[in-house]
Design a protein around this motif. Structure first.
Motif, short mmCIF file in Angstrom:
data_model
loop_
_atom_site.label_atom_id
_atom_site.label_comp_id
_atom_site.label_asym_id
_atom_site.label_seq_id
_atom_site.Cartn_x
_atom_site.Cartn_y
_atom_site.Cartn_z
N VAL A 171 -1.31 -8.04 43.77
CA VAL A 171 -0.81 -8.05 42.40
C VAL A 171 -1.33 -6.79 41.71
CG1 VAL A 171 -0.74 -9.28 40.22
CG2 VAL A 171 -0.76 -10.57 42.38
N LEU A 172 -0.38 -5.95 41.26
CA LEU A 172 -0.72 -4.65 40.66
C LEU A 172 -0.51 -4.73 39.15
CD1 LEU A 172 1.28 -2.38 43.15
CD2 LEU A 172 -1.01 -3.35 43.44
N THR A 173 -1.44 -4.19 38.42
CA THR A 173 -1.27 -4.06 36.97
C THR A 173 -1.13 -2.57 36.66
OG1 THR A 173 -2.56 -6.05 36.56
CG2 THR A 173 -2.26 -4.50 34.71
N LEU A 174 0.02 -2.22 36.10
CA LEU A 174 0.36 -0.80 35.86
C LEU A 174 0.66 -0.60 34.38
CD1 LEU A 174 2.88 -0.43 38.84
CD2 LEU A 174 0.43 0.09 38.85
N ASP A 234 2.59 2.41 31.76
CA ASP A 234 3.35 3.67 31.66
C ASP A 234 2.46 4.77 31.09
OD1 ASP A 234 5.27 5.63 31.52
OD2 ASP A 234 6.30 4.80 29.76
N GLY A 235 2.33 5.85 31.87
CA GLY A 235 1.51 6.97 31.43
C GLY A 235 0.03 6.74 31.63
N GLY A 236 -0.33 5.57 32.25
CA GLY A 236 -1.75 5.27 32.42
C GLY A 236 -2.05 4.88 33.85
N ALA A 237 -2.88 3.86 33.99
CA ALA A 237 -3.34 3.43 35.31
C ALA A 237 -2.17 3.05 36.19
CB ALA A 237 -4.30 2.25 35.16
N GLY A 238 -2.18 3.60 37.39
CA GLY A 238 -1.18 3.26 38.39
C GLY A 238 0.12 4.01 38.29
N ASP A 239 0.33 4.80 37.22
CA ASP A 239 1.59 5.56 37.05
C ASP A 239 1.41 6.94 37.65
OD1 ASP A 239 3.99 6.62 36.36
OD2 ASP A 239 3.70 6.48 34.18
N ASP A 240 2.17 7.23 38.68
CA ASP A 240 1.99 8.50 39.39
C ASP A 240 3.17 9.44 39.15
OD1 ASP A 240 0.46 10.19 41.10
OD2 ASP A 240 1.89 9.79 42.71
N ASP A 241 3.82 9.35 37.95
CA ASP A 241 4.94 10.28 37.69
C ASP A 241 4.49 11.64 37.19
OD1 ASP A 241 4.16 9.74 35.11
OD2 ASP A 241 6.09 8.91 34.45
N GLY A 242 3.17 11.82 37.02
CA GLY A 242 2.66 13.12 36.61
C GLY A 242 2.80 13.39 35.13
N VAL A 243 3.25 12.40 34.35
CA VAL A 243 3.41 12.58 32.90
C VAL A 243 2.34 11.76 32.22
CG1 VAL A 243 4.95 12.36 30.93
CG2 VAL A 243 5.88 12.95 33.18
N THR A 265 1.86 11.05 29.12
CA THR A 265 2.31 10.27 27.97
C THR A 265 3.40 9.32 28.43
OG1 THR A 265 3.88 11.99 27.38
CG2 THR A 265 1.72 12.06 26.32
N PRO A 266 3.56 8.22 27.72
CA PRO A 266 4.59 7.25 28.13
C PRO A 266 5.98 7.87 28.10
CG PRO A 266 3.05 6.25 26.58
CD PRO A 266 2.73 7.72 26.61
N ASN A 267 6.74 7.61 29.15
CA ASN A 267 8.12 8.11 29.20
C ASN A 267 9.09 7.04 29.69
OD1 ASN A 267 7.37 7.93 31.85
ND2 ASN A 267 7.90 10.04 32.41
N GLY A 268 8.62 5.79 29.77
CA GLY A 268 9.49 4.70 30.19
C GLY A 268 9.58 4.54 31.68
N ARG A 269 8.96 5.42 32.47
CA ARG A 269 9.07 5.34 33.92
C ARG A 269 7.67 5.21 34.52
NH1 ARG A 269 10.86 9.26 36.90
NH2 ARG A 269 12.47 8.21 38.13
N ILE A 270 7.60 4.41 35.59
CA ILE A 270 6.34 4.25 36.32
C ILE A 270 6.66 4.50 37.79
CG2 ILE A 270 4.52 2.65 37.02
CD1 ILE A 270 4.90 1.21 34.35
N VAL A 271 5.94 5.43 38.39
CA VAL A 271 6.12 5.77 39.81
C VAL A 271 4.89 5.28 40.55
CG1 VAL A 271 6.42 7.65 41.45
CG2 VAL A 271 7.54 7.75 39.23
N ASP A 272 5.09 4.47 41.62
CA ASP A 272 3.91 3.85 42.23
C ASP A 272 4.12 3.59 43.72
OD1 ASP A 272 1.30 2.82 42.00
OD2 ASP A 272 2.12 0.80 42.10
N PRO A 273 4.02 4.60 44.59
CA PRO A 273 4.03 4.33 46.02
C PRO A 273 2.65 3.85 46.48
CG PRO A 273 3.83 6.67 45.63
CD PRO A 273 3.93 6.03 44.29
N GLY A 274 2.62 2.78 47.32
CA GLY A 274 1.34 2.27 47.82
C GLY A 274 1.52 1.07 48.73
#
Length: 635
Positions: A557-560, A562-571, A573-582
C-alpha cells in the motif's frame, strides 16, 4: 485817310477855316502825282463842299486790296484862291496770311473728334474774323485755335488745313497737318463654351469653341488667367490641372482701333478619372510568419501614396508594402489610391499571389488521456509551422512502438480526437501527424503512454515474471484522480538495479487529474511476499526503498502526494500528475557468475510452500517434546 476793312474803300475827313470847295483824287502810290491844275479841274464827283469849321468827309471806293495809294487834296475858297496840294499815303487791307504750325490731336477712341491747333497769321490790315478748317466736320466754325473738329469718321487717318478769314476774305491755306489716326472702338463677343466642364487628363487639350469675334476686322488673341490650371496656344487649350480654366479673349488694338476690353469664359476642369496599374506578382512558398515585399509596386495617377490591404486575411496580411504569410492559398492583395487636386479616387485594383504550401511541422504538447473503456483522447497544440494550412490531423495508436490498427482524424481548428476500439488494460502510445496538400509531419514523436480501463481506478494483469496476476487500485487524490497509464514491466525494462530482484516485475503507472490530497495505491500480488521484501521505486532518477509503502502478506500500500513523496515526475510543485514506477523486491542472491536474482516461485509452488509452513506451525503448537521427537526422527 482810313482804309476800309474790305480793302476796296477808304475814308478821309477834312476841316477848313473858311468856306470853299475841296477837290481830291486817289491814285496808286506808284502812279505820278497830279499837279494842282489837274486837281482843280476835277469833276463834281470828286469835289466836296467845305464849310468853315465843319468836318467834311471824303469816300473813295473801287480800290484794290493790299495796294499802296495816295490821296491828293486841294482846297479853293469862294474867291478862287487855292491851297497847296496835300498828299496822304495809305494802303488798303489785304486777306490774312496762311496760318502756321498746324497740328492735329485725336480725341478719345470712337469720339469722332480731333482737336486742331495752329498759329494765327498776320491779318494784313483787316482783323481776322474766323478760320476755316478743312475737313470741317459737323461742328461749329472755328474762331480761334485750338478748335475741336467733330463728326469725323473713326478708325480713319485725318489731316487738316486752316485758312484765316478777315474783312477782305479768306487768306492763304496752311500747309497740311501731319495725319493722325482717330481710333475706332471695338468690342469682343465671346460666348460660353460648348463644353463648359471637362475631366482632367494629363497633357489633355481641347479647342476653344465657339471662338470669340470683334467688331473690328482684327483677330482675337487668347490667354489663360491661371497657368496652373490651363495654358493656351492659338485656339488650343492644354490642361495643367483641375480647377477653373479662365480663358481670356483680348484684342490689343492697332493704329486705327483702340484695344478691346477683355472678355472671359470659364471651363471647369474636374478631377480626372484615376486608375491603378497593379502588375502581376510572383508566387511564394509558404514560410510560417514569412514575409515578402509587393513587387512590382502598383502605381496610380494621383500624387497620393498607393496603399495595400489583404482581401484574404486568412491567407495573408499586409503592413505597408510588406505581406506576411498566414496560410497557403490565394493571397488577394488590394491596391487603393486616394485622389488629389487633379485626380479622383482610383477604383480598387487587385492582384493575387499564390502561396504554395509546405509539409507542416510536428504538433506539440501532444497528450494522451484515457477517457472511457477502450478509448483514449489525444490532444495537441498545432505546430508553429503549419506549412501554409493544415487540412487534417491523423492520430495513430501504437503498442510497443508498432501501429495497433486504431486511430482517429480531426480537421482544424480541432486539436483533439478520441481513439476508440482499444483494448482495456493495454498501454498505448500515439503519434499525431499534421497533413496538408504538400505532405505530412515527418517522424512524429509518440505521446505519453495511456491505458484505457473499464474502471479508471483499477488495473490487473499477469506479471512479466509469470508469477500470476497483479492487481493495482487507486483511491484518494480527489474524485478525478485515476490512471493515465499503468502496466507491468520487467525490472530490466524499468531500469531497476540488478542488485535487487523484483519477483513480480515493476508496476509502472502515471496518475492524472489528482489534487494535492494523499493518494493511496494498493498493489495486490498473486502470493505472499518473500521474507525481507521491500518496496523499491524510482525517486529522482535513482532506485531507493520507498518509505511510503506498507507491505502486507501479499500487498503493498503506497501513499503518494502530487509534487511530494512518491511523485517522480520531476516537478516539485503540484501539477495533477503522479509518476511512480516501483515494485516489491528482495536482495538478489550471488551466483557463480556474480550476483544473480533469487528464483521466483510459480503460483502452485507458493501454495505448496504455504501448506508446508502451516504444518510446521501446527507441529510447533504441540510443544517442545513433540519438536524434539521430530528432530530425533530427522536425525
Amino acid at each position: 485817310m482810313t482804309p476800309g476793312t474790305n480793302g476796296t474803300t477808304a475814308n478821309a475827313s477834312v476841316t477848313v477855316n473858311e468856306d470853299g470847295i475841296g477837290l481830291w483824287q486817289v491814285r496808286a502810290a506808284a502812279d505820278t502825282a497830279p499837279d494842282a491844275a489837274t486837281l482843280l479841274n476835277l469833276g463834281v464827283e470828286q469835289q466836296v463842299e467845305l464849310t468853315a469849321g465843319v468836318q467834311a468827309a471824303i469816300s473813295a471806293s473801287g480800290l484794290t486790296a493790299g495796294t499802296a495809294y495816295a490821296l491828293y487834296f486841294i482846297a479853293r475858297d469862294v474867291a478862287g484862291n487855292a491851297t497847296d496840294v496835300v498828299q496822304v499815303d495809305f494802303t488798303t487791307p489785304n486777306v490774312p496770311d496762311a496760318p502756321t504750325g498746324v497740328t492735329a490731336t485725336p480725341g478719345a477712341a470712337g469720339s469722332g473728334e480731333v482737336t486742331v491747333n495752329w498759329t494765327a497769321p498776320a491779318d494784313n490790315g483787316s482783323a481776322i474774323t474766323g478760320f476755316t478748317v478743312s475737313p470741317a466736320g459737323t461742328g461749329l466754325p472755328c474762331t480761334a485755335s485750338p478748335c475741336a473738329i467733330s463728326g469725323l469718321a473713326n478708325a480713319t487717318q485725318h489731316s487738316f488745313t486752316v485758312q484765316a478769314v478777315n474783312g477782305v476774305g479768306a487768306g492763304a491755306v496752311s500747309n497740311v497737318s501731319t495725319a493722325v489716326w482717330l481710333q475706332g472702338v471695338q468690342a469682343i463677343t465671346f460666348l460660353a463654351q460648348t463644353a463648359a466642364s471637362r475631366a482632367y487628363t494629363q497633357g489633355g487639350t481641347f479647342a476653344i469653341d465657339p471662338q470669340a469675334s470683334t467688331t473690328s476686322p482684327l483677330a482675337v488673341s487668347y490667354g489663360s488667367q491661371d497657368a496652373a490650371v490651363c495654358t493656351v496656344s492659338g485656339t488650343t487649350v492644354t490642361m495643367a490641372g483641375a480647377g477653373a480654366c479662365v480663358i481670356e479673349a483680348t484684342q490689343a488694338g492697332s493704329d486705327a482701333w483702340a484695344a478691346a476690353a477683355p472678355v472671359t469664359q470659364t471651363v471647369t476642369i474636374g478631377q480626372g478619372v484615376n486608375a491603378i496599374t497593379f502588375p502581376a506578382q510572383a508566387g511564394q512558398t509558404f514560410v510560417a510568419s514569412g514575409t515578402f515585399v509587393i513587387g512590382p509596386a502598383a502605381t496610380g495617377l494621383s500624387s497620393a501614396a498607393v496603399t495595400y490591404s489583404s482581401l484574404t486575411p486568412g491567407v495573408c496580411s499586409v503592413a505597408g508594402a510588406t505581406v506576411t504569410m498566414v496560410s497557403a492559398g490565394t493571397c488577394t492583395l488590394a491596391a487603393n489610391q486616394a485622389g488629389d487636386a487633379n485626380w479622383g479616387t482610383a477604383p480598387q485594383a487587385t492582384q493575387t499571389v499564390q502561396i504554395v504550401p509546405t509539409a507542416p511541422g510536428a504538433p506539440t504538447n501532444v497528450q494522451a488521456t484515457p477517457t472511457a473503456s477502450g478509448a483514449v483522447t489525444v490532444s495537441w497544440t498545432p505546430p508553429a509551422n503549419d506549412g501554409g494550412g493544415i487540412t487534417q490531423y491523423t492520430v495513430t495508436a501504437l503498442v510497443n512502438g508498432q501501429p495497433s490498427g486504431q486511430g482517429c482524424t480531426a480537421a482544424p481548428p480541432a486539436t483533439s480526437c478520441t481513439v476508440t476500439g482499444l483494448q482495456d488494460g493495454v498501454t498505448y502510445t500515439f503519434t499525431v501527424q499534421a497533413e496538408n496538400g504538400a505532405g505530412s509531419t515527418a517522424s512524429p514523436a509518440p505521446t505519453n503512454p495511456a491505458t484505457p480501463l473499464v474502471d479508471a481506478k483499477a488495473f490487473s494483469a499477469l506479471s512479466p515474471t509469470g508469477s500470476g496476476t497483479v492487481s493495482v487500485a487507486v483511491a484518494g487524490g480527489g474524485a478525478t484522480c485515476a490512471f493515465e497509464s499503468v502496466q507491468l514491466i520487467s525490472a530490466a525494462g524499468a531500469g531497476a538495479p540488478a542488485t535487487r530482484s523484483f519477483p513480480h516485475g515493476v508496476v509502472d503507472f502515471v496518475l492524472h487529474a489528482c489534487d494535492t490530497t494523499p493518494v493511496t495505491v494498493t498493489v495486490t500480488y498473486p502470493g505472499a511476499l518473500p521474507q525481507g521484501a521491500q518496496y523499491w521505486k524510482r525517486q529522482g532518477g535513482a532506485w531507493v526503498p520507498f518509505a511510503g509503502a506498507v507491505l502486507g502478506a501479499n500487498t503493498a500500500v503506497l501513499t503518494l502526494v502530487d509534487g511530494g513523496a512518491g511523485d517522480d515526475d520531476g516537478v516539485a510543485t503540484p501539477n495533477g500528475r503522479i509518476v511512480d514506477p516501483g515494485g516489491v523486491s528482495v536482495l538478489a542472491a550471488a551466483g557463480p557468475g556474480g550476483v544473480a536474482a533469487i528464483p521466483t516461485l510459480s503460483q502452485w509452488g507458493l501454495v505448496v510452500l504455504a501448506v508446508a509452513l502451516s504444518l510446521l506451525a501446527w507441529r510447533g503448537r504441540r510443544g517442545p517434546g513433540c519438536m524434539r521427537s521430530h528432530e530425533v526422527s530427522k536425525r
